[in-house]
Write a protein that holds these residues in place. Structure first.
Motif, PDB file in Angstrom:
ATOM      1  N   ILE A   1       0.864  -1.183   0.000  1.00  0.00           N
ATOM      2  CA  ILE A   1       0.000   0.000   0.000  1.00  0.00           C
ATOM      3  C   ILE A   1       0.896   1.227   0.000  1.00  0.00           C
ATOM      4  CG2 ILE A   1      -2.008   1.105   1.066  1.00  0.00           C
ATOM      5  CD1 ILE A   1      -2.055  -1.400   2.967  1.00  0.00           C
ATOM      6  N   TRP A   2       0.548   2.212  -0.829  1.00  0.00           N
ATOM      7  CA  TRP A   2       1.275   3.477  -0.848  1.00  0.00           C
ATOM      8  C   TRP A   2       0.295   4.629  -0.735  1.00  0.00           C
ATOM      9  CZ3 TRP A   2       3.105   0.495  -5.450  1.00  0.00           C
ATOM     10  CH2 TRP A   2       4.242  -0.255  -5.145  1.00  0.00           C
ATOM     11  N   LEU A   3       0.548   5.515   0.204  1.00  0.00           N
ATOM     12  CA  LEU A   3      -0.195   6.766   0.338  1.00  0.00           C
ATOM     13  C   LEU A   3       0.790   7.884   0.028  1.00  0.00           C
ATOM     14  CD1 LEU A   3      -2.798   8.237   1.176  1.00  0.00           C
ATOM     15  CD2 LEU A   3      -1.960   8.183   3.538  1.00  0.00           C
TER      16      LEU A   3
ATOM     17  N   LEU B   1      -7.507  10.669  -3.925  1.00  0.00           N
ATOM     18  CA  LEU B   1      -8.127  11.024  -2.653  1.00  0.00           C
ATOM     19  C   LEU B   1      -8.233  12.538  -2.517  1.00  0.00           C
ATOM     20  CD1 LEU B   1      -6.258   8.560  -0.245  1.00  0.00           C
ATOM     21  CD2 LEU B   1      -8.437   8.200  -1.413  1.00  0.00           C
TER      22      LEU B   1
ATOM     23  N   THR C   1      -2.900  10.358  -3.882  1.00  0.00           N
ATOM     24  CA  THR C   1      -3.293   9.083  -4.467  1.00  0.00           C
ATOM     25  C   THR C   1      -2.997   7.942  -3.498  1.00  0.00           C
ATOM     26  OG1 THR C   1      -1.137   8.916  -5.588  1.00  0.00           O
ATOM     27  CG2 THR C   1      -2.984   9.802  -6.859  1.00  0.00           C
ATOM     28  N   LEU C   2      -3.868   6.964  -3.524  1.00  0.00           N
ATOM     29  CA  LEU C   2      -3.701   5.727  -2.758  1.00  0.00           C
ATOM     30  C   LEU C   2      -3.524   4.595  -3.765  1.00  0.00           C
ATOM     31  CD1 LEU C   2      -3.916   4.021  -0.085  1.00  0.00           C
ATOM     32  CD2 LEU C   2      -6.365   3.829  -0.606  1.00  0.00           C
ATOM     33  N   THR C   3      -2.436   3.854  -3.620  1.00  0.00           N
ATOM     34  CA  THR C   3      -2.164   2.720  -4.508  1.00  0.00           C
ATOM     35  C   THR C   3      -2.205   1.439  -3.695  1.00  0.00           C
ATOM     36  OG1 THR C   3      -0.727   4.120  -5.866  1.00  0.00           O
ATOM     37  CG2 THR C   3      -0.539   1.740  -6.166  1.00  0.00           C
TER      38      THR C   3
ATOM     39  N   LYS D   1      -5.622   2.007  -8.063  1.00  0.00           N
ATOM     40  CA  LYS D   1      -5.191   3.353  -7.704  1.00  0.00           C
ATOM     41  C   LYS D   1      -6.407   4.250  -7.536  1.00  0.00           C
ATOM     42  CE  LYS D   1      -1.717   6.788  -9.101  1.00  0.00           C
ATOM     43  NZ  LYS D   1      -0.665   7.093 -10.089  1.00  0.00           N
TER      44      LYS D   1
ATOM     45  N   LEU E   1      -3.263   5.884   7.568  1.00  0.00           N
ATOM     46  CA  LEU E   1      -3.695   4.643   6.926  1.00  0.00           C
ATOM     47  C   LEU E   1      -3.512   3.499   7.910  1.00  0.00           C
ATOM     48  CD1 LEU E   1      -4.513   2.960   4.425  1.00  0.00           C
ATOM     49  CD2 LEU E   1      -2.097   2.898   3.801  1.00  0.00           C
TER      50      LEU E   1
ATOM     51  N   LEU F   1      -8.822   4.836   6.163  1.00  0.00           N
ATOM     52  CA  LEU F   1      -8.194   6.152   6.052  1.00  0.00           C
ATOM     53  C   LEU F   1      -8.893   7.113   6.998  1.00  0.00           C
ATOM     54  CD1 LEU F   1      -8.090   6.202   2.170  1.00  0.00           C
ATOM     55  CD2 LEU F   1      -6.050   6.166   3.623  1.00  0.00           C
TER      56      LEU F   1
END
Length: 255
Positions: A74-76, A141, A123-125, A138, A84, A105
């Motif tokens: 997960i990437w924020l 947000l 973006t949230l991936t 993806k 997160l 979130l």
């Protein structure tokens, strides 16, 4: 989701019937979830849904409907306004026992990170793993105000229907926004530069965030986006991409 309804007081001055008011109040006024077809919002499709997170409410991203997929990474991209959280362990290899299926979130008071610009959206991936391999989802947000319009985003599997007679379309050529052909050699140069950067520069949190964006930039290039558009979509500076190309050129010279 159980809703707590406010108490209404009936007064003759309003000339309203109490039973009528109670019936109106009992009707649901808000759909607190949003549903997305997982196959339509994969990163390779280039269709990224926009989700909003409201203060005091949070947003739950629910992957429970994807029975055979487990969250691997997960990437924020901008963690200055959101936290997160998830329960369970990320799935690095199959089989996964107790893998992550739900993400949460939550809005926080803005934080400042050195050399990481604050943005009006992020973006949230989410990378998942299954027997069929990896999938990337993806989301864009944004930050809401006032009463939340929804609290849950559900990722749902594609419902099987009668087979489609249409062939799957593939891109045979790629062009930049300026109409200049984007050659496979140039994409390969970016890939070599990214590999070298990951070996030499993946030493700080900031660099890791930037290199993650470069990975997504490359995915966009491979799906047909031009360099300028892909750069803008992933919030990368031109200097960063020139540095990646420079590292790719140096790698070719060594080889």
């Amino acid at each position: 989701m159980q809703q707590t309804l406010p108490i209404l007081l009936c007064a003759s001055v309003f000339s309203l019937n109490c039973n009528t008011m109670a019936q109106a109040q009992a009707r649901p006024t808000t759909n607190y979830s949003r549903n997305f077809n997982a196959s339509q919002i994969e990163a390779r499709q280039g269709k990224f849904p926009t989700l909003m997170v409201w203060p005091g409410a949070g947003l739950t991203v629910n992957l429970s409907g994807l029975a055979n997929e487990y969250v691997k990474q997960i990437w924020l991209d901008d963690p200055s306004k959101l936290t997160l959280d998830y329960a369970g362990n990320l799935c690095v290899a199959l089989p996964c026992a107790g893998g992550v299926k739900v993400l949460h979130l939550k809005r926080i008071t803005g934080l400042q990170f050195q050399n990481l610009p604050a943005t009006s959206l992020t973006t949230l991936t989410v990378v998942t793993l299954s027997q069929q391999g990896e999938r990337i989802y993806k989301f864009i947000l944004t930050y809401g105000k006032g009463r939340p319009q929804y609290l849950v985003a559900n990722l749902l599997p594609t419902v099987a229907s009668k087979p489609s007679s249409l062939p799957r379309l593939t891109l045979t050529s790629q062009t930049t926004n300026r109409g200049i052909p984007l050659s496979p050699e140039r994409i390969a140069l970016y890939e070599k530069g990214l590999t070298r950067a990951q070996q030499e520069l993946n030493t700080t949190t900031k660099n890791r965030l930037v290199l993650t964006r470069v990975e997504l930039f490359l995915e966009d290039l491979k799906t047909g986006y031009g360099e300028e558009e892909a750069r803008g979509r992933n919030n990368l500076s031109q200097d960063t991409l020139e540095r990646i190309l420079q590292l790719g050129t140096q790698s070719e010279a060594v080889n």
